[in-house]
Design a protein around this motif. Structure first.
Motif, short mmCIF file in Angstrom:
data_model
loop_
_atom_site.label_atom_id
_atom_site.label_comp_id
_atom_site.label_asym_id
_atom_site.label_seq_id
_atom_site.Cartn_x
_atom_site.Cartn_y
_atom_site.Cartn_z
N ASN A 341 11.32 -3.71 9.80
CA ASN A 341 11.61 -2.34 10.27
C ASN A 341 11.66 -1.37 9.40
OD1 ASN A 341 12.02 -0.11 12.09
ND2 ASN A 341 13.28 -1.23 13.36
N ALA A 342 10.65 -0.48 9.32
CA ALA A 342 10.84 0.45 8.03
C ALA A 342 10.48 2.02 8.77
CB ALA A 342 9.56 0.15 7.16
N ILE A 343 11.30 3.02 8.47
CA ILE A 343 11.35 4.28 8.62
C ILE A 343 11.06 5.25 7.68
CG2 ILE A 343 12.25 3.82 10.99
CD1 ILE A 343 14.96 5.00 9.72
N ASN A 344 10.53 6.13 7.73
CA ASN A 344 10.16 7.09 6.73
C ASN A 344 9.78 6.66 5.32
OD1 ASN A 344 10.36 9.98 5.72
ND2 ASN A 344 12.37 9.68 4.78
N THR A 345 8.72 5.74 5.48
CA THR A 345 8.29 4.86 4.43
C THR A 345 6.93 5.39 4.17
OG1 THR A 345 9.69 2.97 4.84
CG2 THR A 345 7.78 2.53 3.67
N GLY A 346 6.35 5.58 2.86
CA GLY A 346 5.20 6.30 2.64
C GLY A 346 3.81 5.25 2.95
N ASN A 347 4.14 4.08 2.78
CA ASN A 347 3.09 3.03 3.24
C ASN A 347 3.64 1.69 3.78
OD1 ASN A 347 1.07 0.40 1.59
ND2 ASN A 347 0.15 2.33 2.58
N ALA A 348 2.75 1.33 4.63
CA ALA A 348 3.26 -0.09 5.51
C ALA A 348 2.92 -1.25 4.54
CB ALA A 348 2.61 0.02 6.75
N ILE A 349 1.64 -1.62 4.49
CA ILE A 349 1.36 -2.80 3.76
C ILE A 349 0.03 -2.70 2.85
CG2 ILE A 349 0.29 -5.13 4.37
CD1 ILE A 349 1.10 -4.78 7.28
N PHE A 350 0.51 -3.37 1.67
CA PHE A 350 -0.50 -3.41 0.52
C PHE A 350 -0.75 -4.42 -0.06
CE2 PHE A 350 -1.42 -2.54 -3.97
CZ PHE A 350 -2.66 -1.95 -3.91
N ILE A 351 -1.98 -5.04 0.15
CA ILE A 351 -2.39 -6.40 -0.61
C ILE A 351 -3.52 -6.13 -1.42
CG2 ILE A 351 -3.00 -8.58 0.01
CD1 ILE A 351 -1.88 -8.79 2.56
N ARG A 352 -3.50 -6.55 -2.72
CA ARG A 352 -4.58 -6.18 -3.54
C ARG A 352 -4.53 -7.41 -4.56
NH1 ARG A 352 -9.09 -4.22 -5.61
NH2 ARG A 352 -9.00 -3.39 -7.73
N LEU A 353 -6.04 -7.86 -4.69
CA LEU A 353 -6.40 -8.84 -5.74
C LEU A 353 -7.11 -8.01 -6.67
CD1 LEU A 353 -6.93 -11.54 -6.88
CD2 LEU A 353 -8.85 -11.98 -5.19
N GLY A 354 -6.62 -7.93 -8.02
CA GLY A 354 -7.48 -7.10 -9.04
C GLY A 354 -7.58 -7.99 -10.03
N LYS A 370 4.01 -10.51 10.42
CA LYS A 370 4.11 -10.48 11.85
C LYS A 370 5.61 -9.62 12.18
CE LYS A 370 2.27 -15.11 12.92
NZ LYS A 370 2.38 -16.23 13.66
N ASN A 371 5.53 -9.36 13.23
CA ASN A 371 6.59 -8.50 13.75
C ASN A 371 6.97 -7.26 13.05
OD1 ASN A 371 6.77 -10.23 16.01
ND2 ASN A 371 7.84 -11.73 14.94
N ILE A 372 6.09 -6.45 12.52
CA ILE A 372 6.39 -5.55 11.48
C ILE A 372 6.37 -4.07 12.42
CG2 ILE A 372 5.49 -4.39 9.57
CD1 ILE A 372 4.70 -7.03 8.70
N LYS A 373 7.24 -2.99 11.90
CA LYS A 373 7.14 -1.70 12.57
C LYS A 373 7.75 -0.85 11.60
CE LYS A 373 9.01 1.03 16.55
NZ LYS A 373 9.67 0.88 17.81
N VAL A 374 6.48 0.20 11.32
CA VAL A 374 6.62 1.21 10.25
C VAL A 374 6.44 2.46 10.62
CG1 VAL A 374 5.90 1.66 7.88
CG2 VAL A 374 5.76 -0.75 8.59
N GLN A 375 7.16 3.54 10.32
CA GLN A 375 7.04 5.01 10.74
C GLN A 375 6.73 5.72 9.28
OE1 GLN A 375 9.73 7.53 9.88
NE2 GLN A 375 8.07 9.22 10.30
#
Length: 536
Positions: A341-354, A370-375
């Motif tokens: 549960n994330a509030i006032n957060t700049g980005n929810a999910i970042f997955i990177r293969l570089g 699963k079961n993720i809530k972000v504002q």
């Protein structure tokens, strides 16, 4: 078939995750019983060895004498009574517990000379040796059965220490060859961490308030059987102030921690090829960060596998709630994240293969979110920090979540389920604009530092996916505070997409964009939102 992925394969993945979870609980439970079964330890009061609780006297030698006496006794409890005890680097040894009584404060010296840069033998070679120095207030190397417990405080006094290091550089007394002129600060290898435990076994740290280092906070490297519980970590005195750093460790349990960090909150790192963070359990933590709340990387040479993260609260965080990155050849697999549960957060999910280093890129596969809530807010969410993470250095619209691999090297088998993200909208074509017929203009950025803003402007507001195979999405809800001209989802060079129970705001334009997508399964109502883009 299920979205191009066989049902048998999915069932086997779930069985493996459940078996891993059960095994992890058994291992951690057994380790807890072993710790509780220890005999009462003899107490070694630091004031009996010459320590003075005036906050001015350097007690390094006196505290070390107490630790050495407990070690010579084949174990003991080194007790910090009520008072302020000033010290430089101390070395914790096998079978010794540091116990902090309520009202006790261990203060880190602000004199850089009180922190020798230790050199330990037996560490494997790292491609980035200079990134992980051994300077710290509390050091342990190849120690077993060690602990820090109690109700006291460990305060690194990091701001004044860092400023003193800075002054020595400018005076020409201790010149930092990697001093950052752009950011006006000494390199992180010149600034001591709070804790630095390397190649240790059976570590328990619980009940304390700790932080305010000049660099990383609690740092653990190549350790086995690590338990961190009920800690309050405030580490926001200076730059590179991570909360907890776990590097290539096995059997790790981090629970019930409250972390406020000027850099990443909980950061899993891998500096050593052939070594892994393996069997890690992180739960019931609250995190505030001027970077990412929970992050895999950036150092990612070996790998991360069998990691369970659940019941995490995130707030006022600048970057990602969860960032999973392999950019140095790391293998990342069997990652389960739930109940965020994330509030006032700049980005929810970042997955990177570089691939910023190495002969070939690593892999990312079998990730369950699963079961993720972000504002996500429109403005900067960490404005109340005195020392904030670096600004995004270009004009941009709000960033979506992203899952991005490399051409020919896909991120594989990602499950997104029961996810709700509130975005601010307000995207403007005057600010930045990538038309759908020019999706190729999003850079590959294969060698760039991984970050949610690394690709510049992105043409979706909700989720951008490129170079992936096996994306399963169920019960996803996106909301907008204001309109956004961009589509909700863009999939570019993706195989096996399955979308079910997707709830999106009303819009006049298509919300799901496919380019070079092979094998997809969408519910009927989603087909109306789909736009197929032709071309390379």
């Amino acid at each position: 078939m299920f979205g191009g992925i066989s049902t048998k394969r999915i069932k086997m993945s779930k069985i493996k995750l459940k078996l891993f979870f059960i095994t992890s609980l058994i291992n951690l439970f057994a380790f807890g019983f072993e710790s509780n079964a220890q005999k009462p330890q003899k107490d070694f009061l630091i004031t009996n060895y010459g320590s003075k609780a005036d906050g001015k006297t350097i007690n390094t030698l006196a505290i070390q004498k107490a630790i050495d006496a407990a070690f010579k006794n084949k174990g003991g409890r080194v007790v910090f009574p009520k008072g302020n005890f000033l010290s430089g680097s101390i070395i914790l040894k096998s079978n010794v517990t540091l116990y902090f009584e309520e009202g006790s404060v261990l203060l880190g010296s602000t004199n850089p000379e009180d922190y020798p840069n230790m050199s330990f033998e037996g560490r494997p070679d790292s491609p980035k040796k200079d990134d992980n120095s051994q300077m710290a207030l509390i050091i342990a190397h190849k120690a077993k059965n060690i602990a820090l417990k109690g109700k006291g405080i460990i305060d690194g006094q990091g701001l004044q220490l860092a400023l003193n290091i800075d002054s020595l550089h400018h005076a020409g007394i201790a010149v930092d060859p990697k001093y950052s002129l752009r950011r006006n600060r000494p390199n992180e290898t010149m600034r001591p961490k709070l804790f630095r435990f390397s190649q240790c076994e059976n570590i328990t740290i619980e009940g304390l308030k700790a932080g305010e280092a000049s660099c990383w906070g609690l740092s653990f490297e190549l350790c086995n059987n690590l338990v961190l519980d009920n800690l309050k970590i405030v580490n926001r005195s200076y730059w590179n102030n991570d909360g907890i750093d776990i590097t290539d460790c096995k059997n790790v349990k981090v629970t019930n921690c409250d972390i406020n960090a000027a850099d990443d909150g909980i950061c899993l790192k891998s500096y050593y090829p052939g070594f892994y963070n393996d069997s890690v359990y992180i739960a019931n933590c609250t995190i505030r960060s001027s970077a990412s709340a929970i992050k895999f990387g950036t150092a990612s040479f070996g790998g991360f596998k069998n990691v369970i993260i659940n019941d995490i609260k995130v707030y006022d965080t600048f970057r990602s709630a969860i960032a999973i990155e392999s950019v140095d050849g790391a293998l990342i697999e069997n990652i389960e994240v739930s109940n965020i549960n994330a509030i006032n957060t700049g980005n929810a999910i970042f997955i990177r293969l570089g691939q910023r280093t190495g002969d070939k890129p690593g892999t990312i596969k079998n990730v369950s979110l699963k079961n993720i809530k972000v504002q996500v807010p429109f403005g900067r969410p960490d404005s109340n920090y005195d020392l904030r993470g670096p600004e995004v250095d270009f004009f941009h619209n709000p960033f979506p979540s992203s899952i991005v691999g490399l051409k020919g090297h896909n991120v594989e088998n990602v499950i997104l389920e029961n996810i709700e993200i509130n975005y601010p909208g307000r995207a403007s074509k005057g600010m930045a604009y990538i038309p759908l017929n020019r999706l190729h203009q999003v850079p590959e950025a294969a060698q760039d530092y991984p970050e949610f803003s690394m690709f510049g402007e992105l043409p979706a507001y909700g989720l951008y996916v490129r170079h992936a195979n096996g994306i399963s999405m169920k019960n996803i809800k996106l909301t907008l505070d204001d309109a956004d001209f961009r589509p909700a989802f863009i999939f570019d060079d993706v195989q096996n997409v399955n979308m079910k129970e997707i709830n999106l705001p009303e819009a006049k334009h298509k919300q799901i964009v496919f380019k070079n997508v092979i094998s997809s399964t969408l519910e009927n109502q989603l087909l109306e939102q789909k736009l197929e883009i032709e071309g390379k």
